[in-house]
Design an enzyme around this catalytic site. Structure first.
Site, PDB file in Angstrom:
ATOM      1  N   GLN A 193       8.498 -21.217  16.149  1.00 12.18           N
ATOM      2  CA  GLN A 193       7.750 -22.414  15.764  1.00 12.18           C
ATOM      3  C   GLN A 193       7.322 -23.191  17.011  1.00 12.18           C
ATOM      4  OE1 GLN A 193       6.811 -23.243  12.556  1.00 12.18           O
ATOM      5  NE2 GLN A 193       5.605 -24.834  13.566  1.00 12.18           N
ATOM      6  N   LYS A 249       8.075 -22.131   5.392  1.00  8.91           N
ATOM      7  CA  LYS A 249       7.998 -20.681   5.661  1.00  8.91           C
ATOM      8  C   LYS A 249       9.237 -19.970   5.116  1.00  8.91           C
ATOM      9  CE  LYS A 249       5.140 -21.374   9.747  1.00  8.91           C
ATOM     10  NZ  LYS A 249       5.071 -21.494  11.206  1.00  8.91           N
ATOM     11  N   ASP A 303       2.445 -13.557  13.681  1.00  2.13           N
ATOM     12  CA  ASP A 303       1.432 -14.603  13.874  1.00  2.13           C
ATOM     13  C   ASP A 303       0.161 -14.010  14.498  1.00  2.13           C
ATOM     14  OD1 ASP A 303       2.082 -17.158  12.942  1.00  2.13           O
ATOM     15  OD2 ASP A 303       3.437 -17.561  14.623  1.00  2.13           O
TER      16      ASP A 303
END
Ligand code: NAD
Length: 298
Positions: free
Chosen positions: A98, A54, A121
């Site tokens: 995460q 990422k 997200d």
């Protein structure tokens, strides 16, 4: 007939190039670039490798990327305080935590503490609700479903009035993609059916699909005879079915019997190289969208 292959690897390249171009224009226009923070707690090898990818992708498109690594024993209160700090930082437009988090930390509490307008997200209940309402209410779409829709659109598949069958009803793939395809709008306006483990005749539903989206996590669940000739097949499944002795890498398979299905489908996504590569690209797109909205560029 052999199906046209919808390559996630190629579409991701196109999307990242478009994002990079927009970031350069933003920098010229307002002197700012999108800011993304990735918070990694602990050092689990799988999480480290996801975060590294990422970070690398964010830097490659010109974002201001902050990798904020925290020790495994950080307290829940300290992690919540860190999120609060980034919620109030006007140069940060996206916050990524995460998962999974260590056992002493409540994942849900942490994810729900992210400002929904920085929740790239799109897992926060506010963003799930916005997706349900649709139209202008939507700020971000969850990344895997957004990637699926993008592949359908970019492959030139007609969605308006199409019969879409979604196999799977998870919160991260099945339910959101079904809702997105049923909404009014470009790449949507479809007639959607969701099928799952309690569905009586899975094959009969799949056979009706002009667009078949499979997210079950069961290798080769969908048989070629379940596919309508010419249909577009999006295989979301990523199943480890063995280990390649020579490379030491896992052998991956989708939920669709790809080798035989590609002789019947009109368009099909491979595994690997299909939906998988799209998720990070859509994460970057959400961060760009967030920055544009915050900076009044949209
Ligand atoms: P999940 O386990 O949360 O949900 C699976 C769904 O499939 C469930 O709703 C279940 O009812 C349905 N299902 C399972 N077996 C079935 C069967 N035999 N018949 C009918 N329905 C069945 O999984 P998920 O998180 O939605 O992920 C699904 C698959 O997609 C997994 O292989 C996962 O690894 C993959 N995935 C890939 C990406 C990506 O490529 N970026 C992202 C998310 C998930």
């Amino acid at each position: 007939m052999t199906a046209e292959i919808i390559s996630g690897t190629e579409i991701r390249k196109e999307i990242l190039a478009e994002i990079k171009q927009e970031v350069e224009e933003m920098k010229e226009k307002v002197g700012k670039v999108p800011g993304l923070v990735t918070i990694l707690v602990g050092k689990s090898p799988a999480s480290v490798s996801y975060v590294t990818l990422k970070v690398k992708t964010a830097l490659s498109v010109g974002f201001n990327e902050i990798q904020d690594d925290q020790p495994e024993d950080i307290s829940e209160a300290d992690l919540l305080a860190l999120i609060d700090k980034y919620n109030n930082d006007e140069n940060i437009h996206g916050i990524l935590v995460q998962l999974p988090l260590p056992k002493h930390i409540d994942d849900k509490k942490v994810l729900n503490a992210i400002n929904p307008d920085k929740d790239v997200d799109a897992f926060h209940p506010v963003n799930v609700g916005r997706l349900m309402i649709g139209g202008d209410e939507v700020r971000f779409l969850p990344c895997t479903p957004a990637g699926i829709q993008e592949m359908i659109v970019r492959s030139g598949t007609e969605t308006s009035g199409a019969e879409v069958v979604v196999v799977g009803r998870s919160n991260i793939v099945g339910k959101p993609i079904a809702m997105m395809m049923a909404q009014k709008g470009v790449g949507a306006n479809s007639t959607v059916t969701i099928v799952h483990t309690r569905t009586k005749d899975l094959a009969a539903h799949c056979k009706r699909a002009d667009i078949l989206i499979v997210a079950a996590g069961v290798p080769d669940l969908v048989k070629p005879e379940w596919i309508k000739p010419g249909a577009t097949v999006i295989d979301v499944g990523v199943n480890r079915v063995g280990m390649n002795e020579a490379t030491g890498k896992a052998i991956l398979k989708g939920d669709v019997d790809y080798d035989r299905a590609k002789e019947i489908a009109g368009k099909i996504t491979p595994v690997p190289g299909g939906v998988g590569p799209m998720t990070i690209a859509m994460l970057m797109k959400n961060t760009l969208t967030s920055a544009k909205k915050t900076l009044g560029l949209e």
